[in-house]
Motif scaffolding. Structure first.
Motif, PDB file in Angstrom:
ATOM      1  N   SER A  82     104.632   9.747  25.799  1.00 12.00           N
ATOM      2  CA  SER A  82     105.256  10.475  24.694  1.00 12.00           C
ATOM      3  C   SER A  82     106.487  11.244  25.170  1.00 12.00           C
ATOM      4  CB  SER A  82     104.255  11.442  24.054  1.00 12.00           C
ATOM      5  OG  SER A  82     103.217  10.761  23.419  1.00 12.00           O
ATOM      6  N   VAL A  83     106.347  11.922  26.312  1.00 11.40           N
ATOM      7  CA  VAL A  83     107.447  12.719  26.850  1.00 11.40           C
ATOM      8  C   VAL A  83     108.635  11.833  27.219  1.00 11.40           C
ATOM      9  CG1 VAL A  83     108.170  14.146  28.800  1.00 11.40           C
ATOM     10  CG2 VAL A  83     106.002  14.604  27.649  1.00 11.40           C
ATOM     11  N   ILE A  84     108.355  10.748  27.928  1.00 15.51           N
ATOM     12  CA  ILE A  84     109.436   9.832  28.337  1.00 15.51           C
ATOM     13  C   ILE A  84     110.116   9.225  27.123  1.00 15.51           C
ATOM     14  CG2 ILE A  84     109.968   7.694  29.561  1.00 15.51           C
ATOM     15  CD1 ILE A  84     107.616   8.349  31.439  1.00 15.51           C
ATOM     16  N   CYS A  85     109.302   8.798  26.158  1.00 13.33           N
ATOM     17  CA  CYS A  85     109.849   8.189  24.939  1.00 13.33           C
ATOM     18  C   CYS A  85     110.670   9.200  24.146  1.00 13.33           C
ATOM     19  CB  CYS A  85     108.717   7.637  24.086  1.00 13.33           C
ATOM     20  SG  CYS A  85     109.285   6.756  22.614  1.00 13.33           S
ATOM     21  N   ALA A  86     110.176  10.434  24.034  1.00 16.32           N
ATOM     22  CA  ALA A  86     110.908  11.475  23.301  1.00 16.32           C
ATOM     23  C   ALA A  86     112.268  11.727  23.949  1.00 16.32           C
ATOM     24  CB  ALA A  86     110.092  12.758  23.270  1.00 16.32           C
ATOM     25  N   ASP A  87     112.285  11.761  25.265  1.00 10.04           N
ATOM     26  CA  ASP A  87     113.538  11.977  25.989  1.00 10.04           C
ATOM     27  C   ASP A  87     114.523  10.835  25.739  1.00 10.04           C
ATOM     28  OD1 ASP A  87     115.114  13.535  27.860  1.00 10.04           O
ATOM     29  OD2 ASP A  87     114.782  11.913  29.293  1.00 10.04           O
ATOM     30  N   ILE A  88     114.022   9.601  25.735  1.00  9.15           N
ATOM     31  CA  ILE A  88     114.874   8.437  25.466  1.00  9.15           C
ATOM     32  C   ILE A  88     115.411   8.482  24.041  1.00  9.15           C
ATOM     33  CG2 ILE A  88     114.893   5.921  25.213  1.00  9.15           C
ATOM     34  CD1 ILE A  88     112.835   5.786  27.483  1.00  9.15           C
ATOM     35  N   LEU A  89     114.537   8.833  23.095  1.00  9.65           N
ATOM     36  CA  LEU A  89     114.949   8.892  21.693  1.00  9.65           C
ATOM     37  C   LEU A  89     116.088   9.896  21.493  1.00  9.65           C
ATOM     38  CD1 LEU A  89     111.457   8.778  19.913  1.00  9.65           C
ATOM     39  CD2 LEU A  89     113.163   6.951  20.010  1.00  9.65           C
ATOM     40  N   LYS A  90     115.969  11.046  22.165  1.00 12.48           N
ATOM     41  CA  LYS A  90     117.047  12.036  22.098  1.00 12.48           C
ATOM     42  C   LYS A  90     118.330  11.476  22.710  1.00 12.48           C
ATOM     43  CE  LYS A  90     116.891  15.881  21.157  1.00 12.48           C
ATOM     44  NZ  LYS A  90     117.240  16.628  19.912  1.00 12.48           N
ATOM     45  N   LYS A  91     118.190  10.786  23.819  1.00 14.27           N
ATOM     46  CA  LYS A  91     119.339  10.246  24.540  1.00 14.27           C
ATOM     47  C   LYS A  91     120.106   9.212  23.715  1.00 14.27           C
ATOM     48  CE  LYS A  91     120.530   7.725  28.778  1.00 14.27           C
ATOM     49  NZ  LYS A  91     119.982   7.095  30.013  1.00 14.27           N
ATOM     50  N   ILE A  92     119.393   8.332  23.028  1.00 17.49           N
ATOM     51  CA  ILE A  92     120.055   7.263  22.290  1.00 17.49           C
ATOM     52  C   ILE A  92     120.458   7.691  20.877  1.00 17.49           C
ATOM     53  CG2 ILE A  92     118.897   5.491  23.635  1.00 17.49           C
ATOM     54  CD1 ILE A  92     116.974   5.012  21.396  1.00 17.49           C
ATOM     55  N   GLY A  93     120.177   8.947  20.521  1.00 19.28           N
ATOM     56  CA  GLY A  93     120.655   9.474  19.244  1.00 19.28           C
ATOM     57  C   GLY A  93     119.788   9.170  18.046  1.00 19.28           C
ATOM     58  N   ALA A  94     118.474   9.041  18.272  1.00 19.71           N
ATOM     59  CA  ALA A  94     117.561   8.829  17.141  1.00 19.71           C
ATOM     60  C   ALA A  94     117.576  10.049  16.227  1.00 19.71           C
ATOM     61  CB  ALA A  94     116.147   8.568  17.647  1.00 19.71           C
ATOM     62  N   LYS A  95     117.523   9.789  14.921  1.00 21.67           N
ATOM     63  CA  LYS A  95     117.593  10.867  13.937  1.00 21.67           C
ATOM     64  C   LYS A  95     116.191  11.275  13.486  1.00 21.67           C
ATOM     65  CE  LYS A  95     120.089   8.065  11.524  1.00 21.67           C
ATOM     66  NZ  LYS A  95     120.844   7.424  10.419  1.00 21.67           N
ATOM     67  N   ASN A  96     116.034  12.549  13.181  1.00 17.35           N
ATOM     68  CA  ASN A  96     114.795  13.045  12.583  1.00 17.35           C
ATOM     69  C   ASN A  96     113.548  12.570  13.331  1.00 17.35           C
ATOM     70  OD1 ASN A  96     116.214  14.352  10.473  1.00 17.35           O
ATOM     71  ND2 ASN A  96     116.322  12.435   9.338  1.00 17.35           N
ATOM     72  N   ILE A  97     113.408  13.028  14.560  1.00 14.64           N
ATOM     73  CA  ILE A  97     112.261  12.649  15.385  1.00 14.64           C
ATOM     74  C   ILE A  97     111.073  13.568  15.073  1.00 14.64           C
ATOM     75  CG2 ILE A  97     111.407  12.349  17.739  1.00 14.64           C
ATOM     76  CD1 ILE A  97     114.365  12.133  18.609  1.00 14.64           C
ATOM     77  N   TYR A  98     109.924  12.967  14.791  1.00 13.25           N
ATOM     78  CA  TYR A  98     108.675  13.696  14.607  1.00 13.25           C
ATOM     79  C   TYR A  98     107.739  13.285  15.739  1.00 13.25           C
ATOM     80  CZ  TYR A  98     110.062  15.049   9.872  1.00 13.25           C
ATOM     81  OH  TYR A  98     110.720  15.595   8.790  1.00 13.25           O
ATOM     82  N   ALA A  99     107.180  14.256  16.456  1.00 16.55           N
ATOM     83  CA  ALA A  99     106.322  13.942  17.590  1.00 16.55           C
ATOM     84  C   ALA A  99     104.948  14.584  17.452  1.00 16.55           C
ATOM     85  CB  ALA A  99     106.984  14.387  18.895  1.00 16.55           C
ATOM     86  N   ARG A 100     103.941  13.828  17.809  1.00 14.92           N
ATOM     87  CA  ARG A 100     102.558  14.290  17.735  1.00 14.92           C
ATOM     88  C   ARG A 100     102.183  15.047  19.016  1.00 14.92           C
ATOM     89  NH1 ARG A 100      97.463  10.159  16.752  1.00 14.92           N
ATOM     90  NH2 ARG A 100      95.806  11.731  16.629  1.00 14.92           N
ATOM     91  N   TYR A 101     101.434  16.124  18.857  1.00 11.02           N
ATOM     92  CA  TYR A 101     100.916  16.844  20.007  1.00 11.02           C
ATOM     93  C   TYR A 101      99.437  17.120  19.795  1.00 11.02           C
ATOM     94  CZ  TYR A 101     100.868  21.158  17.268  1.00 11.02           C
ATOM     95  OH  TYR A 101     100.597  22.112  16.309  1.00 11.02           O
ATOM     96  N   GLN A 102      98.716  17.409  20.895  1.00 12.72           N
ATOM     97  CA  GLN A 102      97.295  17.703  20.791  1.00 12.72           C
ATOM     98  C   GLN A 102      96.922  19.071  21.355  1.00 12.72           C
ATOM     99  OE1 GLN A 102      95.921  13.910  22.655  1.00 12.72           O
ATOM    100  NE2 GLN A 102      94.770  13.616  20.770  1.00 12.72           N
ATOM    101  N   THR A 103      97.755  19.617  22.231  1.00  9.51           N
ATOM    102  CA  THR A 103      97.466  20.923  22.823  1.00  9.51           C
ATOM    103  C   THR A 103      98.697  21.819  22.714  1.00  9.51           C
ATOM    104  OG1 THR A 103      98.253  20.338  25.051  1.00  9.51           O
ATOM    105  CG2 THR A 103      95.957  19.797  24.503  1.00  9.51           C
TER     106      THR A 103
END
Length: 231
Positions: A82-103
């Protein structure tokens, strides 16, 4: 309803249902998961379903992720991914990112990565269920945010036969009535079980009188809702 392009990354139990509901609502849904068997299972309920590694920047770029209106990172059991993917999504300019967390720690880490829209479906489901069980008058509860909900609740007895203006719920409790559900007699029904039908009364006016068995659909904070239900 505006048709949107939505990517769902991580097709677990939540991601699968979420993707299906979005597709049924008419949105263009891209489902992504590393397991081919999961993709085969979801493909008929999405616009496109692709098996790929969510930590592979080139693979994500190949799906034109940056062109999606919304990207939902729904991975539950592999926070490192999740962390790696979130970082990539920010890098490539993905819009309106929603991320799931558990803790709480996961929430903080994702926030530090610049992900503003964070959600915990288990927490929301538990809260919604506890509120429904805690108040017998609550029929359903949809959490809009951590603070606000759209709730269906039986009209309290103290407001029966009063107009909305007389009840003055908005000013007393800072609650907005979105609409009212009312059961009316279906005179053409041949079966007793079908003798009543539910009718949505539209946007309510101040002159509308509240009746016994009316269901109020309201928008409220949890604090305001508690005060309203407790009287």
């Amino acid at each position: 309803m505006e048709r949107k392009k939505i990517a769902v990354i991580g097709i677990g139990s939540f991601g699968k249902l979420f993707a299906k509901y979005l597709f049924q609502e008419g949105h263009e849904v891209l489902a992504i998961d590393k397991r081919e068997d999961i993709i085969q299972d979801i493909k008929d309920f999405t616009t496109v379903a692709v098996s790929l590694d969510a930590t592979d920047e080139s693979a994500l770029r190949s799906q034109a992720i940056e062109e999606m209106d919304i990207v939902v990172l729904a991975i539950a059991d592999d926070f490192q991914t999740s962390v790696i993917c979130a970082d990539i999504l920010k890098k490539i300019g993905a819009k309106n990112i929603y991320a799931r967390y558990q803790t709480d720690l996961q929430q903080k880490i994702l926030s530090l990565l610049g992900i503003a829209n964070l959600f915990n479906p288990e927490e929301r489901a538990a809260r919604s269920m506890s509120e429904m069980l805690g108040y017998s008058s609550v029929k359903s509860n949809f959490l809009v945010s951590e603070e606000y909900s759209v709730v269906e609740v039986n009209v309290p007895k103290r407001y029966i036969d009063k107009t909305i203006a007389e009840a003055d719920i908005r000013h007393k409790y800072e609650i907005n009535i979105i609409t009212i559900k009312r059961y009316i007699v279906n005179k053409e029904s041949k079966r007793a079980s079908d003798s009543k039908i539910e009718k949505i009364l539209g946007i309510p006016k101040g002159s509308m009188t509240l009746r016994e068995n009316d269901i109020l659909v309201i928008f409220a904070s949890q604090q305001s809702l508690n005060k309203f239900l407790e009287g």
